[in-house]
Design a protein around this motif. Structure first.
Motif, PDB file in Angstrom:
ATOM      1  N   LEU A 115       6.654   4.058   3.789  1.00 34.52           N
ATOM      2  CA  LEU A 115       7.511   4.983   5.138  1.00 34.52           C
ATOM      3  C   LEU A 115       8.019   6.491   4.559  1.00 34.52           C
ATOM      4  O   LEU A 115       8.104   7.461   5.138  1.00 34.52           O
ATOM      5  N   SER A 119       6.747   9.204   6.435  1.00 33.37           N
ATOM      6  CA  SER A 119       7.447  10.359   7.591  1.00 33.37           C
ATOM      7  C   SER A 119       7.438  11.617   6.429  1.00 33.37           C
ATOM      8  O   SER A 119       7.405  12.340   7.132  1.00 33.37           O
ATOM      9  N   SER A 241      12.918   9.272   3.672  1.00 32.35           N
ATOM     10  CA  SER A 241      12.249   8.659   5.073  1.00 32.35           C
ATOM     11  C   SER A 241      13.464   8.974   6.098  1.00 32.35           C
ATOM     12  O   SER A 241      13.054   9.229   7.098  1.00 32.35           O
ATOM     13  N   PHE A 245      12.175  10.924   9.625  1.00 31.24           N
ATOM     14  CA  PHE A 245      11.637  10.184  11.011  1.00 31.24           C
ATOM     15  C   PHE A 245      12.469  10.950  11.548  1.00 31.24           C
ATOM     16  O   PHE A 245      12.100  10.493  12.715  1.00 31.24           O
ATOM     17  N   THR A 249      11.630  12.036  15.538  1.00 31.26           N
ATOM     18  CA  THR A 249      11.523  11.354  16.547  1.00 31.26           C
ATOM     19  C   THR A 249      11.917  12.379  17.660  1.00 31.26           C
ATOM     20  O   THR A 249      11.570  12.961  18.700  1.00 31.26           O
ATOM     21  N   SER A 271       7.301   6.617  15.779  1.00 34.68           N
ATOM     22  CA  SER A 271       8.418   7.496  14.660  1.00 34.68           C
ATOM     23  C   SER A 271       9.788   7.210  14.682  1.00 34.68           C
ATOM     24  O   SER A 271      10.727   6.510  13.591  1.00 34.68           O
ATOM     25  N   LEU A 274       9.494   3.975  13.644  1.00 35.23           N
ATOM     26  CA  LEU A 274       9.644   3.452  11.780  1.00 35.23           C
ATOM     27  C   LEU A 274      10.881   3.911  11.121  1.00 35.23           C
ATOM     28  O   LEU A 274      11.444   3.049  10.637  1.00 35.23           O
ATOM     29  N   MET A 275      11.607   4.667  11.729  1.00 36.07           N
ATOM     30  CA  MET A 275      13.086   5.113  11.563  1.00 36.07           C
ATOM     31  C   MET A 275      14.021   3.614  11.126  1.00 36.07           C
ATOM     32  O   MET A 275      14.489   3.739  10.405  1.00 36.07           O
ATOM     33  N   GLN A 278      12.672   1.308   8.410  1.00 36.24           N
ATOM     34  CA  GLN A 278      13.586   1.794   7.508  1.00 36.24           C
ATOM     35  C   GLN A 278      15.172   1.378   7.260  1.00 36.24           C
ATOM     36  O   GLN A 278      14.979   1.019   5.801  1.00 36.24           O
ATOM     37  N   SER A 301       4.960  -0.340  15.830  1.00 37.78           N
ATOM     38  CA  SER A 301       4.632   1.827  15.991  1.00 37.78           C
ATOM     39  C   SER A 301       3.490   2.289  16.161  1.00 37.78           C
ATOM     40  O   SER A 301       2.931   2.781  17.019  1.00 37.78           O
TER      41      SER A 301
END
Length: 555
Positions: A115, A119, A241, A245, A249, A271, A274-275, A278, A301
């Motif tokens: 990640l 990122s 990260s 992200f 976004t 995005s 993915l955030m 994390q 994602s």
């Protein structure tokens, strides 16, 4: 309108989808929903492998597109997917008691590192199309990609070699003072989870569930890789990260609000997922439902991006066209951030006067940028071109609504009033010092190469290049858009009409660039189906101002 925002009903459901995983995670962590334990290393092995394959497929598509487009932003996007695919694959392949016995520091560290790398490169893909990046990255694209792949291979080799030192699955692992821990106790701490303060499955001194579901003693970690389980390293990777992200976004979310396309929506959602992946990775407890959420979000994602890519590919017909459209919208957004609110309000006021030309300014700007990129204009020149294209019709703010919305041919007197708008636009903008370079494109976008245009009867190279580019973009959009007095022409018919005027009305170089743009554009979609209907309407259209039919239609 230039800054027209999508209706709330368009984006609100997607915003809800974007934050739904975070809401679910908080409900699980607070005990509102049951955060039960689900220890399944084999399932983990397969879901991570599937996610890596999808990311690898996306990376392959973008590597192909990067070779065609020669844009640093596409290279960075491809490296982002390559990095996540390669490092996350190591995360899956080092799952304890699958290919390698016992716990290891690589499984948890690889999840965080994938990640982090993703990122960083995703954030780089949002940067401006600068000369420095073009020179360093694009000209050495093959070298950069090769070095990146070698780095991934080296990382995987080190991780697999170290993990194998504890014994291959199926072999009898060495015991540490007979220490065993039941499966139900396996997992990380309640604060930060095992992802955050050490290996994803604890250190090698902890017992882990085997593929059969029984607890087994683990292997002590190698001292040379103990730093991978550092709390400080976990904090640093997580914070970086999350920040990057978040930037991604916001960037693609804003782009979607301005250019509501499936691909931009899918990237914004991806995005956001993915955030939140994390967050789940960093703060959930091993094997809990909240911990599994990040694996699902990682897979979702990439699937979302693939769906968005497929939807736009269905429209454009080429991968090149899909990615080029994404980059052009990003470029336009970056170039337009410097506009003052007053100028934007003026452009909106012009388009509000005529319901048939709403969106015309934005489309002409987008098309002019694409033509400019085909002509290899540098970024600063593209900025000036974008300003001129955005403001090319600003002078129409003084044209009576009755003339702009007249449902039929204009009289000579009415047409003379229309022909005054380039000079009026020039007069409006000339006092704005920062927009001085755009004046040529604004004043002269209705000049003709043969000198028969207006307002100054310029000919040939005396017409500024920006004006020549805007001229073909302006006329093309006018011809392919419905007006109060005629139906829209098809793309093929509009290009044919513009091609006939090349060398007389339009710059042949700009016309050729326009044709190259349209050959890769989604505006070609549907042109065949609408040929008959448009051709039937074209006969009456050509009768309007026969001396300057094509340019009159643009007005």
């Amino acid at each position: 309108m230039v800054e027209q925002m999508p209706h709330t009903r368009r984006w609100l459901p997607w915003a809800g989808m974007a934050v739904a995983p975070f809401v679910a995670f908080m409900l699980l962590r607070e005990g509102v929903l049951s955060d039960s334990s689900f220890a399944a290393p084999t399932f983990h092995f397969f879901i991570v492998s599937l996610t890596s394959l999808v990311a690898c497929f996306m990376a392959g598509l973008l590597v192909i597109a990067a070779g065609q487009l020669r844009d640093a932003r596409v290279v960075f996007l491809s490296l982002a997917f390559l990095g996540i695919a390669g490092i996350f694959a190591v995360h899956g392949l080092t799952t304890p008691n699958q290919l390698f016995e016992g716990a290891n520091p690589w499984v948890g560290f690889s999840a965080r590192l994938s990640l982090l790398v993703g990122s960083v490169f995703f954030a780089l893909s949002t940067l401006d199309r600068s000369r420095l990046l073009q020179r360093i990255v694009v000209r050495r694209q093959a070298f950069v990609t090769t070095c990146f792949l070698i780095g991934l291979a080296a990382y995987a080799t080190i991780a697999f070699t170290d993990s194998a030192s504890g014994g291959i699955a199926g072999a009898e692992p060495p015991a540490i003072a007979g220490v065993t821990v039941p499966v139900s106790a396996a997992g990380g701490s309640e604060y930060g989870g095992s992802e955050y303060g050490g290996s994803e499955y604890g250190s090698r001194a902890d017992a882990l569930p085997s593929a059969s579901g029984t607890s087994q003693p683990a292997v002590a970690p190698a001292e040379r890789f103990a730093f991978l389980q550092s709390d400080k390293l976990s904090w640093v990777t997580t914070i970086i990260s999350l920040f990057l992200f978040c930037v991604m976004t916001v960037h693609y979310g804003r782009l979607y609000l301005r250019f509501p396309t499936p691909l931009l929506l899918s990237i914004a959602l991806s995005s956001a997922f993915l955030m939140q992946a994390q967050l789940s990775m960093s703060f959930a407890t091993n094997w809990r439902v909240s911990w599994w959420e990040y694996h699902v979000l990682m897979l979702a994602s990439f699937v979302v991006v693939f769906v968005g890519l497929a939807m736009e590919y269905k429209q454009s017909g080429t991968l090149h066209g899909v990615v080029a459209g994404l980059l052009v919208r990003d470029t336009i957004d970056q170039l337009q951030r410097g506009y003052t609110d007053v100028i934007v309000a003026l452009v909106n006021a012009v388009e509000a006067k005529d319901v048939y030309t709403r969106g015309h300014t934005q489309r002409v700007t987008e098309l002019a940028i694409q033509v400019g990129e085909q002509l290899r204009l540098q970024n600063d020149r593209l900025g000036i071109l974008a300003q001129a294209a955005m403001l090319h019709d600003i002078g129409k703010i003084g044209v009576p609504d009755a003339i702009l919305n007249k449902p039929g041919a204009l009289t000579d007197a009415e047409f003379d009033i229309i022909k005054e708008h380039p000079v009026r636009g020039h007069d409006i903008i000339k006092e704005v010092r920062s927009l001085q370079p755009a004046l040529g494109g604004i004043r002269h976008h209705h000049e003709r190469l043969d000198g028969a245009g207006y307002p100054d009867n310029l000919a040939g190279d005396a017409i500024p290049l920006d004006a020549r580019i805007i001229a073909v973009a302006d006329v093309f959009d006018a011809l392919t858009s419905a007006r109060s007095y005629r139906q829209a022409w098809t793309v093929s018919r509009a290009l044919e009409a513009i091609r006939r005027e090349a060398g007389h009305g339009f710059d042949p170089v700009c016309v050729n660039a326009l044709e190259r743009v349209m050959s890769r554009s989604d505006r070609m979609v549907g042109s065949i189906e609408s040929d008959r209907a448009a051709n039937s309407a074209a006969q009456s259209t050509n009768e309007l101002h026969p001396s300057m039919a094509v340019q009159t239609i643009a007005d």
